[in-house]
Write a protein that holds these residues in place. Structure first.
Motif, short mmCIF file in Angstrom:
data_model
loop_
_atom_site.label_atom_id
_atom_site.label_comp_id
_atom_site.label_asym_id
_atom_site.label_seq_id
_atom_site.Cartn_x
_atom_site.Cartn_y
_atom_site.Cartn_z
N ALA A 48 40.64 48.85 44.84
CA ALA A 48 39.77 47.66 45.11
C ALA A 48 40.07 47.89 46.84
CB ALA A 48 40.28 46.66 44.63
N HIS A 49 40.99 47.86 47.16
CA HIS A 49 41.17 47.82 48.69
C HIS A 49 40.33 48.79 49.58
CE1 HIS A 49 44.02 51.41 50.01
NE2 HIS A 49 44.44 51.32 48.45
N TRP A 50 39.99 49.78 48.84
CA TRP A 50 39.09 50.72 49.62
C TRP A 50 37.67 50.24 49.93
CZ3 TRP A 50 41.53 54.34 52.50
CH2 TRP A 50 42.45 54.81 51.89
N ASN A 91 49.03 36.53 39.42
CA ASN A 91 50.09 37.33 38.99
C ASN A 91 49.96 38.79 39.01
OD1 ASN A 91 48.58 38.77 36.57
ND2 ASN A 91 48.74 36.63 35.66
N TRP A 92 50.59 39.76 38.58
CA TRP A 92 50.68 41.12 39.17
C TRP A 92 49.55 42.07 38.54
CZ3 TRP A 92 52.88 42.28 43.21
CH2 TRP A 92 54.00 41.36 43.97
N LYS A 93 49.00 41.21 37.61
CA LYS A 93 47.60 41.73 37.13
C LYS A 93 46.49 41.37 37.65
CE LYS A 93 49.45 42.58 32.19
NZ LYS A 93 49.28 42.02 31.04
N THR A 94 46.49 40.07 38.30
CA THR A 94 45.42 39.58 39.16
C THR A 94 45.60 39.42 40.47
OG1 THR A 94 46.20 37.41 38.67
CG2 THR A 94 44.80 38.29 37.08
N TYR A 95 46.60 40.11 41.28
CA TYR A 95 46.87 39.93 42.68
C TYR A 95 45.77 40.54 43.33
CZ TYR A 95 48.42 44.86 43.19
OH TYR A 95 48.40 46.21 43.18
N GLY A 96 44.89 41.12 43.06
CA GLY A 96 43.53 41.94 43.68
C GLY A 96 42.73 40.80 44.01
N ASN A 97 42.54 39.84 43.19
CA ASN A 97 41.75 38.53 43.33
C ASN A 97 42.42 37.86 44.64
OD1 ASN A 97 40.23 39.12 41.28
ND2 ASN A 97 41.20 37.91 39.92
N MET A 98 43.67 37.68 44.64
CA MET A 98 44.55 37.11 45.77
C MET A 98 44.05 37.65 46.97
SD MET A 98 48.52 36.62 46.33
CE MET A 98 48.56 38.50 46.35
N MET A 100 41.50 39.33 47.78
CA MET A 100 40.31 39.33 48.00
C MET A 100 40.23 37.83 48.70
SD MET A 100 37.59 40.96 48.04
CE MET A 100 35.95 40.69 48.78
N ALA A 101 40.83 36.89 48.16
CA ALA A 101 40.81 35.43 48.68
C ALA A 101 41.51 35.58 50.07
CB ALA A 101 41.85 34.40 47.90
N PHE A 102 42.40 36.24 50.66
CA PHE A 102 42.96 36.41 51.86
C PHE A 102 41.93 36.98 52.59
CE2 PHE A 102 47.47 37.37 50.07
CZ PHE A 102 47.73 36.14 50.03
N TRP A 103 41.14 38.22 51.96
CA TRP A 103 40.06 38.60 52.97
C TRP A 103 39.04 37.58 53.45
CZ3 TRP A 103 34.63 39.46 52.12
CH2 TRP A 103 34.22 40.33 52.74
N LYS A 104 38.72 36.86 52.32
CA LYS A 104 37.49 35.94 52.54
C LYS A 104 38.08 34.91 53.52
CE LYS A 104 35.17 36.24 47.96
NZ LYS A 104 35.00 35.60 46.83
#
Length: 180
Positions: A48-50, A91-98, A100-104
């Motif tokens: 996702a980070h790409w 959590n470690w399964k959903t940290y990608g959402n976190m 993305m929240a940082f990005w926003k």
């Protein structure tokens, strides 16, 4: 050098990789700074980070926010407030959402602000790491709130390893810019 397993190696790797990151950034051309990141043509870059990070600012605020996670987590737990590393509801399964929240959160942060924020947070994390002994950082079971890992592994992940990740991303961006 492999992944640090001592305080000395942690501090050295974090310092060296931070300097590598800053040296690489200083060498970026105007074209590289102005061209949005686009890794969509590389099938190997599926994480996702790409897709998330579109410029240098995005990378720097990502590093900054992970420093903040570490600083808050350690401070809270040292003060007796039991907190997980990742804030709820993540959590470690959903940290990608976190992430993305940082990005926003930082879409109106300037590159200059991001650079200043990262420099300050890097210094804070390094100062905090200095406060711990080698045993406190790299022996399992020293702090119950760390779980089955070591405190040092969190410092490594948010500094040396994360800086290496950032340099790799910037190198991939440079390579893309050279093809244009």
């Amino acid at each position: 050098m492999g992944r640090p397993t001592t305080k000395t190696d942690l501090l050295t790797a974090a310092t060296v990789n931070y300097e590598k990151l800053n040296t690489f950034i200083a060498e970026l051309t105007e074209k590289e700074l102005e061209t949005p990141f686009d890794f969509s043509c590389d099938e190997k870059k599926k994480e996702a980070h790409w897709k998330r990070d579109r410029n240098l600012r995005d990378v720097l605020v990502h590093l900054y926010e992970w420093h903040q996670l570490l600083l808050y987590w350690v401070q809270s737990n040292r003060n007796g407030s039991k907190r997980p590393f990742l804030p709820l509801p993540y959590n470690w399964k959903t940290y990608g959402n976190m992430n993305m929240a940082f990005w926003k959160k930082h879409q109106n942060t300037s590159l200059d602000e991001a650079e200043t924020m990262l420099q300050k947070s890097h210094e804070e994390v390094m100062k905090l790491a200095e406060e711990f002994s080698n045993e406190e950082l790299f022996s399992k079971g020293v702090y119950q709130w760390v779980g089955g890992s070591t405190l040092g592994s969190y410092f490594v992940s948010t500094t040396a390893s994360h800086y290496d990740w950032a340099v790799k991303k910037l190198k991939a961006h440079r390579k893309n810019c050279a093809r244009m």
